[in-house]
Scaffold this motif. Structure first.
Motif, PDB file in Angstrom:
ATOM      1  N   VAL B  57       2.233  -0.299  -4.157  1.00 22.60           N
ATOM      2  CA  VAL B  57       1.389   0.584  -3.348  1.00 22.60           C
ATOM      3  C   VAL B  57       0.054   0.683  -4.060  1.00 22.60           C
ATOM      4  O   VAL B  57      -0.010   1.026  -5.231  1.00 22.60           O
ATOM      5  CB  VAL B  57       2.008   1.989  -3.227  1.00 22.60           C
ATOM      6  CG1 VAL B  57       1.135   2.867  -2.356  1.00 22.60           C
ATOM      7  CG2 VAL B  57       3.400   1.918  -2.677  1.00 22.60           C
ATOM      8  N   TYR B  58      -1.022   0.346  -3.357  1.00 22.52           N
ATOM      9  CA  TYR B  58      -2.329   0.320  -4.013  1.00 22.52           C
ATOM     10  C   TYR B  58      -2.928   1.705  -3.999  1.00 22.52           C
ATOM     11  O   TYR B  58      -3.745   2.080  -3.165  1.00 22.52           O
ATOM     12  CB  TYR B  58      -3.243  -0.698  -3.323  1.00 22.52           C
ATOM     13  CG  TYR B  58      -2.748  -2.100  -3.518  1.00 22.52           C
ATOM     14  CD1 TYR B  58      -2.092  -2.765  -2.499  1.00 22.52           C
ATOM     15  CD2 TYR B  58      -2.889  -2.733  -4.751  1.00 22.52           C
ATOM     16  CE1 TYR B  58      -1.613  -4.038  -2.692  1.00 22.52           C
ATOM     17  CE2 TYR B  58      -2.407  -4.003  -4.943  1.00 22.52           C
ATOM     18  CZ  TYR B  58      -1.763  -4.659  -3.913  1.00 22.52           C
ATOM     19  OH  TYR B  58      -1.267  -5.915  -4.098  1.00 22.52           O
ATOM     20  N   ASN B  59      -2.516   2.464  -4.991  1.00 21.03           N
ATOM     21  CA  ASN B  59      -2.773   3.889  -5.005  1.00 21.03           C
ATOM     22  C   ASN B  59      -2.589   4.351  -6.428  1.00 21.03           C
ATOM     23  O   ASN B  59      -1.772   3.785  -7.151  1.00 21.03           O
ATOM     24  CB  ASN B  59      -1.671   4.532  -4.142  1.00 21.03           C
ATOM     25  CG  ASN B  59      -2.140   5.805  -3.543  1.00 21.03           C
ATOM     26  OD1 ASN B  59      -3.069   6.424  -3.998  1.00 21.03           O
ATOM     27  ND2 ASN B  59      -1.457   6.195  -2.494  1.00 21.03           N
ATOM     28  N   GLY B  64       2.889   6.032  -0.967  1.00 17.03           N
ATOM     29  CA  GLY B  64       2.067   5.620   0.158  1.00 17.03           C
ATOM     30  C   GLY B  64       1.726   6.764   1.090  1.00 17.03           C
ATOM     31  O   GLY B  64       2.579   7.592   1.416  1.00 17.03           O
ATOM     32  N   ASP B  68      -2.804   3.545   3.605  1.00 15.64           N
ATOM     33  CA  ASP B  68      -2.780   2.901   2.290  1.00 15.64           C
ATOM     34  C   ASP B  68      -2.414   1.434   2.422  1.00 15.64           C
ATOM     35  O   ASP B  68      -1.586   1.061   3.240  1.00 15.64           O
ATOM     36  CB  ASP B  68      -1.738   3.579   1.390  1.00 15.64           C
ATOM     37  CG  ASP B  68      -2.301   4.819   0.746  1.00 15.64           C
ATOM     38  OD1 ASP B  68      -1.496   5.622   0.247  1.00 15.64           O
ATOM     39  OD2 ASP B  68      -3.532   4.990   0.744  1.00 15.64           O
ATOM     40  N   ARG B  69      -2.996   0.667   1.544  1.00 20.21           N
ATOM     41  CA  ARG B  69      -2.661  -0.756   1.516  1.00 20.21           C
ATOM     42  C   ARG B  69      -1.430  -0.919   0.639  1.00 20.21           C
ATOM     43  O   ARG B  69      -1.333  -0.303  -0.421  1.00 20.21           O
ATOM     44  CB  ARG B  69      -3.837  -1.518   0.901  1.00 20.21           C
ATOM     45  CG  ARG B  69      -3.973  -2.949   1.289  1.00 20.21           C
ATOM     46  CD  ARG B  69      -5.400  -3.388   1.051  1.00 20.21           C
ATOM     47  NE  ARG B  69      -5.857  -2.994  -0.274  1.00 20.21           N
ATOM     48  CZ  ARG B  69      -5.908  -3.813  -1.332  1.00 20.21           C
ATOM     49  NH1 ARG B  69      -5.541  -5.054  -1.218  1.00 20.21           N
ATOM     50  NH2 ARG B  69      -6.342  -3.369  -2.490  1.00 20.21           N
ATOM     51  N   ILE B  82      -0.838  -2.466   5.886  1.00 25.06           N
ATOM     52  CA  ILE B  82      -1.432  -1.123   5.917  1.00 25.06           C
ATOM     53  C   ILE B  82      -0.412  -0.207   6.560  1.00 25.06           C
ATOM     54  O   ILE B  82       0.161  -0.519   7.616  1.00 25.06           O
ATOM     55  CB  ILE B  82      -2.717  -1.115   6.754  1.00 25.06           C
ATOM     56  CG1 ILE B  82      -3.724  -2.065   6.182  1.00 25.06           C
ATOM     57  CG2 ILE B  82      -3.264   0.281   6.873  1.00 25.06           C
ATOM     58  CD1 ILE B  82      -4.941  -1.477   5.613  1.00 25.06           C
ATOM     59  N   ARG B 131     -12.447   2.998   3.394  1.00 24.33           N
ATOM     60  CA  ARG B 131     -11.929   1.936   2.519  1.00 24.33           C
ATOM     61  C   ARG B 131     -12.745   0.666   2.673  1.00 24.33           C
ATOM     62  O   ARG B 131     -12.973  -0.069   1.741  1.00 24.33           O
ATOM     63  CB  ARG B 131     -10.471   1.619   2.866  1.00 24.33           C
ATOM     64  CG  ARG B 131      -9.549   2.773   2.719  1.00 24.33           C
ATOM     65  CD  ARG B 131      -8.837   2.752   1.377  1.00 24.33           C
ATOM     66  NE  ARG B 131      -8.187   4.022   1.166  1.00 24.33           N
ATOM     67  CZ  ARG B 131      -6.972   4.307   1.591  1.00 24.33           C
ATOM     68  NH1 ARG B 131      -6.268   3.393   2.233  1.00 24.33           N
ATOM     69  NH2 ARG B 131      -6.466   5.496   1.374  1.00 24.33           N
TER      70      ARG B 131
END
Lengths: 324, 209, 303
Positions: B57-59, B64, B68-69, B82, B131
């Motif tokens: 999770v790109y966070n 997520g 979120d990507r 996404i 984003r």
């Protein structure tokens, strides 16, 4: 039978490892390390069952009512004196604060549709009790010892919430009698510059912080029981701790009930707790233009509510967004 | 009598030594998601009953949230996606879905499918716009393939009231930087064409319409 | 929540006897139905109706006006100010009467949407919160996807709340619809409002919902749900045994628990005394506009 069940209770509670809780609390427990200020006197007295006759009781009640009426009818001494006599405000003067009681939270919406949780603080019956000029003022605890030499600030005693003189001790009443006021439940000392001093008996209202969105500090009492299994009945044995919240924003003021809406729910204390509010000293949030100085005069023709620019009052029509 | 009751209510040795929170339904590493676009890989994965699993999770929080990507492992491949719908309780006015939905995209933000057959929350538009500017890849393209958002209900309403009063023209394309103007394909009557598949989280079969 | 009324002390004693004979009817949030009053009439002729304030019926219609019963958070001035704000908002927009189980269409001003307006239709599955915090959740199944949206009643971005079908259900909260077959939560987005003739009581929909096979989101068998039909066929023996162990049959006799969850009758009388006139006025204006709308706007011709 009662004894055996008590024993059972104690043994079961022991198994729940109460000791752990006690230790944890004890490690935080710090006995209060202050001497009370010179104007502090014990407040509560032992109430004995006085054998008063019905007529005497009624007479006392009447006297009390009369005194209350006299006090409420008393106009602010400020309104009599000329405003020319007071000096101009400058960014370094410190003016008096307020004692407010936290009455609850509820949400308010901004003009963007965002919701904020706000705390309601009610300014109940604040009156100035006494002014102590800088020369006479000698506090016991001073953070910066340099301060003691350069005494520049006086102290203003403010009280809130008038109470029945029969409940409190004679010495406590004496504090107020010397200035001709009925006793108050809470007293607070505010550091003020000498030219911000107010005469005794000046009522303070919520409009003191009239300029909306000017932030202020709140110093509140947070109470927690220190040792849970002690026999504690009165609130005096509760631990007090002071929590300071800086730069708190005021969103709305109601002049009829003297209520301030303040952003956030982190105001110290539970519902019904007192907190003391001052003008903020944070550099970015200080007053830039003159606030009501030394305090706001209570006039009759005030608008009922003051709103901050970002808040959407409920009387206005529904928010709608325009297309780009 | 007292003793028995007491022992039952406050056992000396607690039955379970755990503290648990309420159900959070968070989407994090190794959560299974439901692919809601009509990309080939997505359709086949859902049909086989092997939904994609999150592998990153790109966070900062690694949990997520909407928009979120994420990187998912799907049919032995790594794909980015996404999150477009969550089972987690959301803020007020943000819709909560009954399944965790994902739309597969590539590194540039172009979706792999051509249609999204479930509604998508409108707050995605604002989130993806933010984003897009920071990263350089354009994530708002997937809004173009979404068939219905909340505002599509308004379109249905207008159609019902009579197209004669107001022409059912699509919304004017708004030029805003890198994002292409949004086409609004006409909303299908009941739902998009969906293949037969069984979602393991929900025990029902979607049928074609 | 504070839907039932606290009993006075005299009533408490009689209630204790009453329990033995029947279920705790006054735990129910439904107003006294016709057959109930007929049953009670021989026991206590006319005592209830004469002593009760008719404005108390508003506790079912506008439950958010009653504050949270937790005494730590109660403050009469704050509640007054909150009610004043609620009435100000109600003057701006008509917030209609609805219950859990009614179908609503909510139009909000959405800064994120194209056209800035967003409309959602759904069945109300939950209503909670007191005062300005009052919220409700609408559920619908769109394109085979179940969607729930939470709205605040007093949010100033809400442009319109329209009741498409006004009805009640057998339960207070309809969370089980999440585990029920989707047809029970599907409502067409372009549904027409169903108009009830004036003066009719709110209809009760006795529908019993069928649940999907397990796993479920909650243990529906342990909650006493009246609106679910086929729980038993999905249960194993273990679940049945555990359910019996978990039962708390003494809870319905716990008068103090009930007392703590409700606002006493005296306080309620005060509250409704303050707001009754304005709410009644709003109701009358709503009925007038309703009548005008149904008379003047003809149904659009299809085809």
């Amino acid at each position: 039978m009662a004894n055996s069940s008590l024993k059972l209770l104690c043994s079961s509670l022991n198994k729940l490892k109460i000791n752990y809780i006690m230790q944890r609390q004890n490690s935080r427990y710090q006995p209060p390390r202050y001497r009370p200020p010179h104007w502090f006197v014990p407040k509560e007295r032992v109430m004995t069952d006085e054998m008063l006759t019905q007529e005497n009781r009624q007479f006392l009640e009447e006297v009390r009512q009369d005194k209350m009426n006299v006090q409420t009818a008393l106009e602010s001494p400020l309104s009599n004196s000329e405003p020319v006599a007071t000096t101009q405000w400058d960014p370094f003067t410190r003016r008096v604060g307020l004692i407010a009681r936290k009455i609850g939270n509820y949400p308010l919406w901004s003009k963007d549709g965002k919701r904020f949780q706000t705390t309601l603080l009610q300014v109940v019956d604040n009156h100035v009790i006494k002014y102590i000029p800088p020369e006479e003022f000698n506090p016991m605890v001073v953070k910066k010892p340099v301060w003691k030499e350069k005494k520049r600030l006086g102290a203003l005693l403010v009280g809130s919430e008038t109470i029945d003189p029969t409940i409190v001790t004679k010495e406590y009443c004496g504090l107020f009698d010397s200035v001709g006021m009925l006793p108050k439940r809470h007293l607070c000392r505010f550091m003020v510059s000498p030219h911000a001093a107010l005469p005794t008996g000046t009522p303070l209202t919520a409009t003191h912080f009239r300029r909306i969105s000017r932030c202020n500090e709140a110093l509140g009492i947070q109470r927690y029981a220190c040792i849970p299994w002690c026999h504690q009945d009165s609130q005096e044995t509760w631990q007090h701790s002071w929590r300071v919240l800086r730069g708190v924003k005021i969103l709305r003021i109601n002049t009829k009930h003297n209520v301030l809406w303040v952003l956030g729910v982190g105001i110290p204390g539970e519902t019904g707790a007192m907190c003391y509010m001052f003008d903020t000293v944070l550099p970015l949030r200080k007053h830039k233009t003159a606030p009501p100085f030394p305090t706001h005069l209570p006039t009759d023709d005030l608008p009922l509510e003051y709103y901050d620019e970002s808040i959407h009052p409920f009387e206005e029509p529904t928010i709608s967004f325009e297309e780009d | 009598m007292f003793k028995n009751l007491f022992n039952k209510l406050m056992p000396a040795v607690p039955a379970c030594g755990l503290h648990t929170t309420a159900v959070l339904s968070e989407v994090r590493l190794l959560s299974r998601l439901r692919v809601v676009d009509n990309s080939e890989i997505g359709k086949r994965a859902m049909a086989e009953g092997k939904p994609p699993k999150i592998i990153c999770v790109y966070n900062k929080r690694r949990v997520g949230f909407i928009g979120d990507r994420v990187m998912v492992a799907i049919k032995g491949q790594k794909k980015k996606g996404i999150l477009v719908g969550l089972k987690q309780t959301q803020k007020v006015k943000v819709p909560k879905f009954d399944s965790n939905n994902v739309v597969l995209i590539d590194d540039n933000g172009t979706p792999l499918g051509t249609r999204i057959h479930v509604p998508v929350p409108t707050i995605l538009r604002t989130i993806l716009k933010e984003r897009t500017h920071s990263k350089g890849a354009d994530y708002t393209k997937l809004l173009g393939i979404a068939t219905s958002r909340g505002d599509d209900m308004v379109a249905a309403d207008e159609r019902r009231r009579g197209a004669a009063r107001r022409p059912g023209a699509p919304a004017p394309a708004r030029g805003s930087g890198t994002r292409p103007g949004l086409r609004r394909p006409p909303a299908p009557g009941g739902g998009g064409t969906t293949a037969h598949w069984v979602c393991p989280t929900q025990h029902y079969i979607l049928s074609t319409k | 929540m504070a839907l039932a009324i606290r009993r006075t002390t005299t009533d408490l004693f009689t209630a204790a006897k009453w329990f033995a004979r029947r279920d705790c009817r006054f735990l129910s949030s439904l107003p006294e139905k016709a057959e109930e009053t007929a049953e009670e009439a021989p026991k206590r002729p006319g005592r209830r109706s004469s002593s009760r304030n008719p404005a108390l019926e508003f506790r079912h219609v506008y439950p958010e006006f009653l504050p949270d019963p937790n005494p730590k958070w109660r403050n009469s001035l704050r509640e007054k100010l909150e009610r004043a704000d609620m009435l100000k908002r109600r003057n701006q927009i008509d917030i209609p009467e609805f219950y859990v189980g009614s179908i609503l269409a909510v139009t909000i001003a959405d800064p994120h949407a194209q056209g800035k307006i967003n409309r959602f239709v759904g069945i109300c599955i939950e209503r909670k919160g007191c005062g300005l915090r009052a919220e409700f959740i609408l559920r619908n199944v769109i394109d085979h996807q179940g969607i729930e949206v939470r709205y605040e009643l007093y949010d100033p971005t809400i442009q319109r709340i329209q009741v498409l079908r006004l009805e009640k259900r057998l339960d207070d909260k309809l969370y089980y619809l999440r585990d029920a077959l989707p047809e029970y939560s599907t409502f067409p987005v372009d549904m027409d409002p169903e108009i009830l003739p004036e003066g009719t009581p709110v209809p009760l929909n006795p529908v019993q919902v069928k649940l999907k096979p397990r796993p479920w989101l909650e243990r529906w068998e342990r909650q006493e749900l009246k609106g679910v039909s086929n729980i038993e066929e999905h249960l194993k023996e273990k679940d049945r045994v555990r359910r019996e162990l978990r039962k708390t049959p003494w809870e319905k006799y716990d008068l103090m628990k009930q007392y703590r969850k409700t606002i006493p009758e005296e306080d309620q009388n005060e509250i409704w005394g303050e707001v009754y006139n304005q709410l009644h006025q709003l109701q009358i204006t709503r009925k007038k506009t309703y009548r005008k709308r149904t008379l003047s706007t003809p149904k659009p011709q299809l085809g």
